[in-house]
Design a protein around this motif. Structure first.
Motif, PDB file in Angstrom:
ATOM      1  N   MET A 178      33.978  95.663 112.172  1.00 44.39           N
ATOM      2  CA  MET A 178      33.702  95.029 110.815  1.00 44.39           C
ATOM      3  C   MET A 178      32.416  93.798 111.238  1.00 44.39           C
ATOM      4  O   MET A 178      32.664  93.172 112.070  1.00 44.39           O
ATOM      5  N   GLU A 223      29.487  90.125 107.173  1.00 42.19           N
ATOM      6  CA  GLU A 223      29.263  90.092 105.612  1.00 42.19           C
ATOM      7  C   GLU A 223      30.588  91.033 105.162  1.00 42.19           C
ATOM      8  O   GLU A 223      31.000  90.578 104.151  1.00 42.19           O
ATOM      9  N   GLN A 224      31.005  92.065 105.747  1.00 38.66           N
ATOM     10  CA  GLN A 224      32.158  92.788 105.312  1.00 38.66           C
ATOM     11  C   GLN A 224      33.464  91.922 105.322  1.00 38.66           C
ATOM     12  O   GLN A 224      34.227  92.144 104.442  1.00 38.66           O
ATOM     13  N   TYR A 225      33.581  91.386 106.278  1.00 38.66           N
ATOM     14  CA  TYR A 225      34.714  90.261 106.580  1.00 38.66           C
ATOM     15  C   TYR A 225      34.804  89.325 105.546  1.00 38.66           C
ATOM     16  O   TYR A 225      35.775  88.951 104.903  1.00 38.66           O
TER      17      TYR A 225
END
Length: 84
Positions: free
Chosen positions: A74, A77-79
């Protein structure tokens, strides 16, 4: 009837267990820990049983909340979007 009551009384007296064996007595104590704060006792257990006056063989279960770590697959930004 007298014989049955005597037998039940003798069974109770022959209970040589060191710890309480009453089915209604709680035996698990839960403690929550949240990131550096003090411990919060959710369910506390007494030291001795109120019915049979024996000590309770209690077990303590600690629930430790920790911040999740970002998985390798990941990106940042996704986290941030998932755990905001």
């Amino acid at each position: 009837m007298q014989l049955r009551s005597r037998l039940k009384k003798m069974e109770k007296q022959l209970n040589v267990s060191v710890f309480c064996a009453c089915p209604d007595t709680p035996k698990f104590e839960f403690i929550e820990r949240r990131g550096g704060e003090t411990d919060t006792v959710i369910t506390s257990v007494a030291d001795s049983c109120e019915q049979c006056r024996k000590p309770i063989g209690k077990q303590t279960i600690i629930i430790n909340y920790v911040k999740s770590q970002k998985p390798d697959w990941m990106n940042d930004e996704q986290y941030a979007a998932a755990y905001a």
